[in-house]
Design a protein around this motif. Structure first.
Motif, mmCIF file in Angstrom:
data_model
loop_
_atom_site.group_PDB
_atom_site.id
_atom_site.type_symbol
_atom_site.label_atom_id
_atom_site.label_comp_id
_atom_site.label_asym_id
_atom_site.label_seq_id
_atom_site.Cartn_x
_atom_site.Cartn_y
_atom_site.Cartn_z
ATOM 1 N N GLN A 153 -6.475 7.656 5.938
ATOM 2 C CA GLN A 153 -5.159 7.198 5.477
ATOM 3 C C GLN A 153 -4.788 5.865 6.146
ATOM 4 O O GLN A 153 -3.956 5.125 5.630
ATOM 5 C CB GLN A 153 -4.081 8.267 5.718
ATOM 6 N N GLN A 192 5.468 10.443 6.653
ATOM 7 C CA GLN A 192 4.125 9.867 6.755
ATOM 8 C C GLN A 192 3.982 8.936 7.966
ATOM 9 O O GLN A 192 2.904 8.419 8.241
ATOM 10 C CB GLN A 192 3.792 9.077 5.476
ATOM 11 N N TYR A 206 0.865 -1.192 0.000
ATOM 12 C CA TYR A 206 0.000 0.000 0.000
ATOM 13 C C TYR A 206 0.895 1.233 0.000
ATOM 14 O O TYR A 206 1.835 1.331 0.780
ATOM 15 C CB TYR A 206 -0.911 -0.046 1.239
HETATM 16 N N1 TRP Z 1 -0.602 11.776 2.824
HETATM 17 C C1 TRP Z 1 0.190 11.434 1.677
HETATM 18 C C2 TRP Z 1 0.628 12.736 0.954
HETATM 19 O O1 TRP Z 1 0.239 13.807 1.279
HETATM 20 C C3 TRP Z 1 -0.551 10.547 0.714
HETATM 21 C C4 TRP Z 1 -0.705 9.121 1.191
HETATM 22 C C5 TRP Z 1 -1.879 8.479 1.493
HETATM 23 C C6 TRP Z 1 0.335 8.163 1.391
HETATM 24 N N2 TRP Z 1 -1.659 7.214 1.874
HETATM 25 C C7 TRP Z 1 -0.302 6.974 1.816
HETATM 26 C C8 TRP Z 1 1.726 8.200 1.240
HETATM 27 C C9 TRP Z 1 0.440 5.820 2.095
HETATM 28 C C10 TRP Z 1 2.463 7.040 1.524
HETATM 29 C C11 TRP Z 1 1.809 5.863 1.947
HETATM 30 O O2 TRP Z 1 1.408 12.665 0.044
#
Ligand code: TRP
Length: 493
Positions: free
Chosen positions: A305, A334, A182
Motif C-alpha cells: 500500500q 488509512q 493516489y
Molecule cells: N486499504 C484500503 C482499503 O481497504 C485500500 C487502499 C489502498 C487505499 N491504497 C489506498 C485507500 C490509498 C486510500 C488511499 O479500502
C-alpha cells in the motif's frame, strides 16, 4: 446471560478482522467473553471457533490475562451490540478501573472504527493523537486562490478535515509544477455504498481543478489476506468495483487503475522490496498491531500500500522519475499505512506523500460507527432502488427529532446526532439551502419526516445518475483504464 445465536454470528464477523475482542491484543475482555460461553460455539462459525480454541488454550482460570486497553467495551458487529461488561470483579477475578459502561476512547485503525459518542468520532482529538494538521481557513483560502474556485464543499464543511504537508503541494502548484494523486479501495464486496464514494468524489475534484494524473490501487490481495474470501473472488471484485469507480467520472487520459494481483511486478515490485528491507516486524507490529499469530502476508502488505506513493513505481507514466510528489486523499483510518510510508520514504531517497484525510461516513443507525457494506441495514448501496433508499432512510436513519410533534415544535431537532442531516452535509451542495434546513429543523419548524424527504430526494437522484453512468461503462473502458500506459500530462520539475 449466555450468548445467543445472533450474538455468535455477530462475534464470528468481528473475528474475521480481529484476533481478539480488543483488536490485536489479548486482554481480560477475551477472558470475560470466553466465560460467557456455556458450550463451544457452532462449528460453522470458523472465526469464532478459532478464537474460542485459542482462548481455551490459555487454561483460562490460571492465566494472567493482560488488562484491557479500554475500561469498558462493546463489540458492534452485524448491526448488534454485544457489551463486554467486566465489573463482576470478585466473581471472575477480572479487574476493572472504571465503572462507566460505555467505551471511553474512540477506536480508529484500518480495521475498526468505533466512536464513544453518538455525535461520532472526536476528530480534534484524533488530529492530536495522529499528529496531523487541521485543514483551516488559511489552507482553504490558498485552495481558492490557486484554483480560482470555491473549495469543494467536502473541504469547506470539514468532511476532509485533516492533512499532512498539503502546503508543500500547494506551493508546487503555485510554482506551476505538477504532482500526482493516489487513492485506492479494498474490493471486499460487490456492492459499494455511498460512503465508499467520498474519497473518489474528492479525488475527482482535485484531478479536475489541478489537471494531474491519478493512480488508483485496488487491493484485492489485502482483502484475500484479511477476509474470509477466495483469491479469485477478490480479484473479480476488483474489476467489478472498477466500474463504479470509473462511473465517478475520472479522466481516462489521466487515470490508471490497477489490481495488485494482476499488476505487481517490475519497478513497482522493486520499490516494494526496498520498503520491505527497511521496515522491521517490530515497526509494523507497533503501527498495525500484528503479532506472532498474524499470517505473514499481512505483515508484508503495508509495503504494497506504500509504494504507489512513489512515482518510480509507474515508469510508463512518469518515465522513471523518482521525485514527482504525491497527494493521497483517503479516510483517516488509512493513515497508519502512510505514517509508515512517510517514515521510510526519506531513507530510500523518495519524497514523503502528502495526505488529505476525511471523516467517516456514518452508519444509518448513528455516527458512533461507520457505514459498513457487510451490514445491509446500515448502508445505502449504489445498487439500491429509489424505493429501497426511501424505506431505509425512513426506517433506519437515526433521528435527532423529539418523541412527539408537540415536543419537537417546542424544543427542535438535534442536528448534531441526526444522521439524515449529516448525510445532507455530504450531498446537498447548496450552502444556503443546507443552512436554512439546519435552522428550520433545530427550531422545530421542520419535522423529521420533512428532513428525511429532502435527503431521500437527493440520494435517489444521485444514485440513479450513478447507476446510469455505471451502465455506460463498457468492458473496453475497464480494460483501457486498467492497462499500463502513458498518461496525458506535462511535468515541469
Ligand atoms: N486499504 C484500503 C482499503 O481497504 C485500500 C487502499 C489502498 C487505499 N491504497 C489506498 C485507500 C490509498 C486510500 C488511499 O479500502
Amino acid at each position: 446471560m449466555p450468548i445467543t445465536n445472533e450474538e455468535e454470528s455477530a462475534l464470528n464477523e468481528h473475528f474475521v478482522n480481529n484476533s481478539y475482542v480488543e483488536g490485536f491484543s489479548l486482554s481480560q475482555a477475551d477472558q470475560f467473553l470466553y466465560k460467557k460461553f456455556t458450550s463451544p460455539p457452532s462449528q460453522d462459525l470458523q472465526n469464532l471457533q478459532r478464537w474460542f480454541r485459542h482462548i481455551a488454550s490459555f487454561a483460562v482460570e490460571n492465566f494472567d490475562f493482560p488488562r484491557c486497553k479500554s475500561s469498558n467495551l462493546a463489540i458492534v458487529s452485524n448491526g448488534i451490540k454485544i457489551p463486554i461488561i467486566m465489573n463482576g470483579t470478585e466473581e471472575n477475578g477480572i479487574q476493572n478501573e472504571n465503572e462507566d459502561q460505555s467505551i471511553t476512547e474512540d477506536i480508529v485503525d484500518p480495521w475498526n472504527v468505533q466512536a464513544s459518542s453518538n455525535k461520532g468520532i472526536d476528530y480534534d482529538k484524533l488530529i492530536d493523537r495522529f499528529g496531523s494538521s487541521r485543514i483551516d481557513e488559511t489552507v482553504l483560502q490558498r485552495f481558492e486562490k490557486l484554483t480560482g474556485q470555491k473549495p469543494h464543499h467536502f473541504l469547506r464543511r470539514g468532511i476532509f478535515f485533516s492533512h499532512r504537508d498539503i502546503t508543500r503541494i500547494l506551493n508546487l502548484v503555485e510554482a506551476g509544477k505538477k504532482f500526482f494523486l493516489y487513492t485506492g479501495r479494498g474490493p471486499s464486496s460487490e456492492s459499494m455504498h455511498v460512503g465508499h464514494l467520498i474519497p473518489f468524489i474528492m479525488t475527482k475534484w482535485l484531478q479536475d481543478v489541478f489537471d494531474v494524473p491519478l493512480v488508483i490501487q485496488l487491493t484485492d490481495d489485502e482483502k484475500y489476506l484479511w477476509k474470509d474470501l477466495k483469491l479469485d473472488q477478490c480479484n473479480k471484485l476488483a474489476y467489478e468495483n472498477a466500474k463504479d469507480i470509473i462511473a465517478v467520472g475520472f479522466d481516462k487520459n489521466k487515470t490508471f487503475i490497477f489490481s495488485d494481483i494482476d499488476f505487481i511486478g517490475g519497478e513497482f515490485y522493486k520499490n516494494v522490496l526496498l520498503v520491505q528491507k527497511h521496515v522491521t516486524f517490530n515497526q509494523v507490529k507497533g503501527i498495525f498491531g500484528f503479532d506472532e499469530s498474524s499470517n505473514i502476508g499481512k505483515i508484508m502488505f503495508p509495503a504494497i500500500q506504500a509504494v504507489p506513493s512513489f512515482s518510480s513505481s509507474f515508469p510508463f507514466i512518469f518515465g522513471g522519475k523518482k521525485d514527482i510528489p504525491c497527494l493521497i486523499p483517503c479516510a483517516i483510518d488509512q493513515d497508519p499505512y502512510f505514517r509508515m510510508t512517510r517514515d521510510v520514504a526519506p531513507r530510500l531517497g523518495f519524497q514523503k506523500p502528502a495526505l488529505l484525510h476525511s471523516t467517516f461516513f456514518p452508519a444509518l443507525q448513528g455516527a458512533s460507527s461507520k457505514m459498513s457494506a457487510s451490514d445491509e441495514n446500515s448502508s445505502i448501496f449504489l445498487t439500491d432502488t429509489a424505493n429501497q433508499i426511501k424505506k431505509k432512510i425512513n426506517k433506519y436513519a437515526f433521528s435527532g427529532g423529539r418523541d412527539t410533534i408537540e415536543e419537537h415544535r417546542e424544543k427542535g431537532g438535534d442536528c448534531e446526532v441526526d444522521v439524515s442531516f449529516m448525510y445532507l452535509q455530504f450531498f446537498l451542495e447548496d450552502d444556503e439551502k443546507l443552512e436554512s434546513i439546519r435552522k428550520q429543523y433545530s427550531s422545530g419548524e421542520m419535522l423529521t419526516g420533512e428532513l428525511k424527504a429532502e435527503l431521500i430526494k437527493i440520494l435517489q437522484k444521485m444514485i440513479a445518475e450513478h447507476q446510469e453512468r455505471r451502465k455506460a461503462v463498457t468492458a473496453d473502458d475497464v480494460k483501457n483504464f486498467m492497462t499500463p500506459r502513458l498518461l496525458n500530462f506535462v511535468v515541469k520539475q
